[in-house]
Enzyme design. Structure first.
Site, PDB file in Angstrom:
ATOM      1  N   TYR A 155       0.846  -1.209   0.000  1.00 17.50           N
ATOM      2  CA  TYR A 155       0.000   0.000   0.000  1.00 17.50           C
ATOM      3  C   TYR A 155       0.875   1.251   0.000  1.00 17.50           C
ATOM      4  O   TYR A 155       0.650   2.184  -0.773  1.00 17.50           O
ATOM      5  CB  TYR A 155      -0.904  -0.041   1.234  1.00 17.50           C
ATOM      6  CG  TYR A 155      -1.757   1.186   1.475  1.00 17.50           C
ATOM      7  CD1 TYR A 155      -2.911   1.425   0.740  1.00 17.50           C
ATOM      8  CD2 TYR A 155      -1.417   2.114   2.470  1.00 17.50           C
ATOM      9  CE1 TYR A 155      -3.698   2.544   0.969  1.00 17.50           C
ATOM     10  CE2 TYR A 155      -2.199   3.227   2.720  1.00 17.50           C
ATOM     11  CZ  TYR A 155      -3.345   3.436   1.961  1.00 17.50           C
ATOM     12  OH  TYR A 155      -4.131   4.550   2.198  1.00 17.50           O
ATOM     13  N   LYS A 159       1.047   4.294  -2.819  1.00 21.26           N
ATOM     14  CA  LYS A 159       0.825   5.714  -2.522  1.00 21.26           C
ATOM     15  C   LYS A 159       2.070   6.541  -2.875  1.00 21.26           C
ATOM     16  O   LYS A 159       1.959   7.701  -3.276  1.00 21.26           O
ATOM     17  CB  LYS A 159       0.437   5.888  -1.051  1.00 21.26           C
ATOM     18  CG  LYS A 159      -0.929   5.264  -0.705  1.00 21.26           C
ATOM     19  CD  LYS A 159      -2.056   5.857  -1.535  1.00 21.26           C
ATOM     20  CE  LYS A 159      -3.432   5.400  -1.077  1.00 21.26           C
ATOM     21  NZ  LYS A 159      -4.523   6.025  -1.839  1.00 21.26           N
TER      22      LYS A 159
END
Ligand SMILES: NC(=O)c1ccc[n+]([C@@H]2O[C@H](COP(=O)([O-])OP(=O)(O)OC[C@H]3O[C@@H](n4cnc5c(N)ncnc54)[C@H](O)[C@@H]3O)[C@@H](O)[C@H]2O)c1
Length: 259
Positions: A155, A159
């Site tokens: 994740y 990002k």
């Protein structure tokens, strides 16, 4: 009414940060396309806006699918003729230790968080280039800036990709008067944020309340975000006052990550 007559698309608008952002843009005068993979949630978000006497169009989209993205853009143009604001908000994660992340986790997270953001940006930028103007606002995360409490390395990498894309896209699209910025939320009270809290509480053998208090101690301002805190920054970045801001990624996190 800073955004009067503007047409905005918000992805992942069905709940959490997306629905709060859709409502805030509508309150500022924009007509908002509430786009979500869950059609019922998209519809509910649009109805909530309409209940405030503002304009909204619900659409079902899977941002991981380029054809679905193009259909979202085409339907928006058919209904409203232009797109002034894109908020790339849809995102997914799963709390997992770095050694437990699977190939399926990596692919699912990057399909939505990185590929989805890029191809929504590209499809909408095609329209904005013809219009000679627009605002693209990506919802990244402090996870993409190395936040120590990040729950999933895949994740965080997705990002980081959003923050990097924001810089490059801003440089390449600036000549068309298209601004590209990101907002990096910290701990935010949404379904995604609270699922993370529950798993952390279980991992540390604490009650939800005790885990929440511990989480707040790590925030200098001692307060988690409400989704409206992110929405307020998005409205600013979409507003006339932000016309010369581009390529930036702003934290809204109560001071967890200092830059
Ligand atoms: N909540 C937090 O603490 C936090 C912190 C940092 C960043 N963020 C980011 O903010 C954004 C919104 O997070 P949230 O907490 O509101 O999440 P959420 O899970 O509450 O809502 C996400 C929405 O996106 C939709 N969605 C998921 N996959 C989709 C797809 N393929 N196509 C279209 N829609 C899809 C879901 O149906 C849901 O309505 C995400 O990008 C997330 O990574 C959240």
């Amino acid at each position: 009414m800073l955004l009067k007559d503007k047409i905005a698309i918000v992805t992942g608008a069905g709940q959490g940060i997306g629905s709060a952002t859709a409502m805030a843009l509508a309150e500022a005068g924009a007509t908002v396309v509430t786009a979500d993979i869950d059609g019922k949630l998209a519809e509910a978000a649009a109805q909530a806006i309409q209940a405030h006497q503002r304009k909204a169009l619900p659409l079902t989209v899977d941002v991981g699918d380029v054809e679905s993205i193009q259909s979202m853009v085409d339907r928006t143009l058919a209904a409203h003729g232009r797109i002034d604001i894109l908020v790339n908000n849809a995102g997914v994660t799963r709390r997992a230790d770095i050694m437990d992340i699977t190939e399926a986790d990596w692919d699912r997270i990057h399909r939505v968080n990185a590929k989805g953001v890029f191809f929504c940006l590209q499809a909408v930028a095609r329209v904005m280039i013809k219009q000679r103007g627009g605002r693209i606002i990506n919802i990244a995360s402090i996870a993409g800036k190395g936040y120590a409490g990040t729950s999933n390395a895949a994740y965080a990498a997705s990002k980081g990709a959003v923050i990097s894309l924001t810089k490059t896209a801003a440089q390449q699209l600036g000549k068309y008067d298209i601004n590209v910025n990101s907002v990096c939320p910290g701990v935010t009270r949404t379904a995604l944020g609270e699922a993370n809290l529950r798993v952390r509480a279980q991992e540390e053998g604490l009650s939800i309340e005790a885990m929440d208090a511990k989480r707040l101690e790590a925030i200098p301002i001692r307060r988690a975000n409400d989704p409206a805190d992110i929405a307020a920054m998005v409205v600013f970045l979409a507003s006339p006052g932000a016309r010369n801001i581009t390529g930036q990624s702003y934290n809204v996190d109560g001071g967890i990550v200092p830059d």
